[in-house]
Design an enzyme around this catalytic site. Structure first.
Site, short mmCIF file in Angstrom:
data_model
loop_
_atom_site.label_atom_id
_atom_site.label_comp_id
_atom_site.label_asym_id
_atom_site.label_seq_id
_atom_site.Cartn_x
_atom_site.Cartn_y
_atom_site.Cartn_z
CG ASP A 45 96.95 -0.85 41.73
OD1 ASP A 45 96.20 0.15 41.82
OD2 ASP A 45 98.17 -0.76 41.44
CB SER A 46 92.41 1.15 44.97
OG SER A 46 91.40 0.80 44.05
CG ASP A 84 94.76 -0.60 38.14
OD1 ASP A 84 95.03 -0.01 37.07
OD2 ASP A 84 94.49 -0.01 39.19
CD GLU A 116 99.34 3.59 39.16
OE1 GLU A 116 100.39 4.09 39.64
OE2 GLU A 116 98.43 3.12 39.86
CD GLU A 184 94.57 8.81 41.45
OE1 GLU A 184 94.94 7.86 40.74
OE2 GLU A 184 94.44 8.72 42.68
O1 KIV Z 1 93.53 1.36 41.71
C1 KIV Z 1 92.65 2.20 41.50
O2 KIV Z 1 91.51 2.12 41.95
C2 KIV Z 1 93.03 3.34 40.67
C3 KIV Z 1 92.36 4.62 41.02
C4 KIV Z 1 92.95 5.16 42.28
C5 KIV Z 1 92.47 5.60 39.95
O3 KIV Z 1 93.87 3.24 39.84
#
Ligand code: KIV
Length: 286
Positions: A45-46, A84, A116, A184
């Site tokens: 979700d980045s 994610d 998460e 992380e």
């Molecule tokens: O969303 C993402 O890319 C992640 C990483 C920051 C670990 O969860």
């Protein structure tokens, strides 16, 4: 090469072969990641920060993720893809988590989902998703969706008690049925302690060299995302500079009439056709 499965990941761990994990959010990048032979892709979700320009990951929707997971799958048909779970697509209840995870698999074509957090609540979500037959990866340490509670994007587990708590969380998520855990931004000693005690693959991003595998965000490691670079990133290229220079050169060449070049970047027409064409224009007063 055939797409890897959890059996391959366990075999790699047993044989001491590191698992390589990289994010991708679109078709073109996914194609390159697969070509490079990566073991696993994360559609993180980045996406919200790297591709959509948000300041945090919080506004990303399940629909955004599904759309991007599909594009990544089209680019990397033979790579194990983790998608994610977005903010508030699993926090409410086990039922909501199972439904959202199901959509990521059914509509987003992912092989597994990631969520998460720790505690009883997330252990319960992981158990419910796992029992519905979906592979689920835990994510502990720095968890950007709870950056308010964590006081920003800060390394976690830097004092002994906090470190012990993270190791306990890892065990709890493993017992709940996580097939793997991403850790992380924690000190190496914490990454190592979790890895040494785990029976599942432990992947790290900023968790030191002792985890079973490493994750990076593709745009950080190729120097494309230049808003900020976390301490744990190694930059393997400066693609931002290469692309910006190409854009500048194109801008300049158009302004200076150096691009396109007639005869090189243009479609040909026989000379008699050109003459007739110009005649016709003249005759028709156009
Ligand atoms: O969303 C993402 O890319 C992640 C990483 C920051 C670990 O969860």
């Amino acid at each position: 090469m055939a797409k890897k499965t959890i059996h391959d990941f366990h075999k790699m761990v047993a044989e001491g072969e590191k698992i390589t994990y990289l994010t991708a959010y679109d078709y073109l990048t996914a194609k390159m990641v697969e070509k490079a032979g990566m073991d696993m892709i994360l559609v993180g979700d980045s996406l919200g920060m790297v591709e959509l320009g948000y300041e945090t990951t919080l506004p990303v929707t399940l629909e955004d993720m599904i759309r991007h997971c599909q594009a990544v799958r089209r680019g990397a048909p033979n790579t194990f893809i983790v998608g994610d779970m977005t903010y508030m697509s699993y926090q409410v209840s086990d039922e909501q988590a199972v439904e959202s995870a199901g959509r990521m698999i059914k509509e987003g074509w992912c092989d597994a989902v990631k969520l998460e957090g720790g505690g009883e609540r997330m252990a319960s979500r992981i158990k419910a998703i796992n029992e519905s037959g979906i592979l689920v990866m835990g994510h502990i340490g720095l968890t950007p969706q709870s950056m308010g509670q964590q006081g920003g994007y800060k390394a976690q587990g830097r004092n002994s008690q906090a470190a012990v708590n993270i190791v306990k969380e890892a065990k709890r998520l493993e017992e709940a049925g996580a097939f793997s855990i991403l850790v992380e931004a924690v000190p190496s000693a914490v990454g190592k302690a979790i890895t040494d005690r785990a029976n599942i693959p432990i992947l790290g991003i900023g968790a030191g060299p002792y985890t079973h595998g490493q994750l990076l965000i593709f745009a950080d490691m190729i120097g494309l995302f230049d808003n900020f670079t976390p301490k744990f990133v190694r930059q393997y290229a400066n693609v931002n500079e290469i692309i910006t220079n190409a854009f500048k050169q194109y801008y300049q060449e158009v302004k200076e009439n150096k691009f396109p070049i007639d005869g090189e970047h243009t479609y040909k027409m026989k000379e008699e056709e050109v003459n007739e064409f110009l005649d016709l224009l003249e005759k028709q007063g156009i």
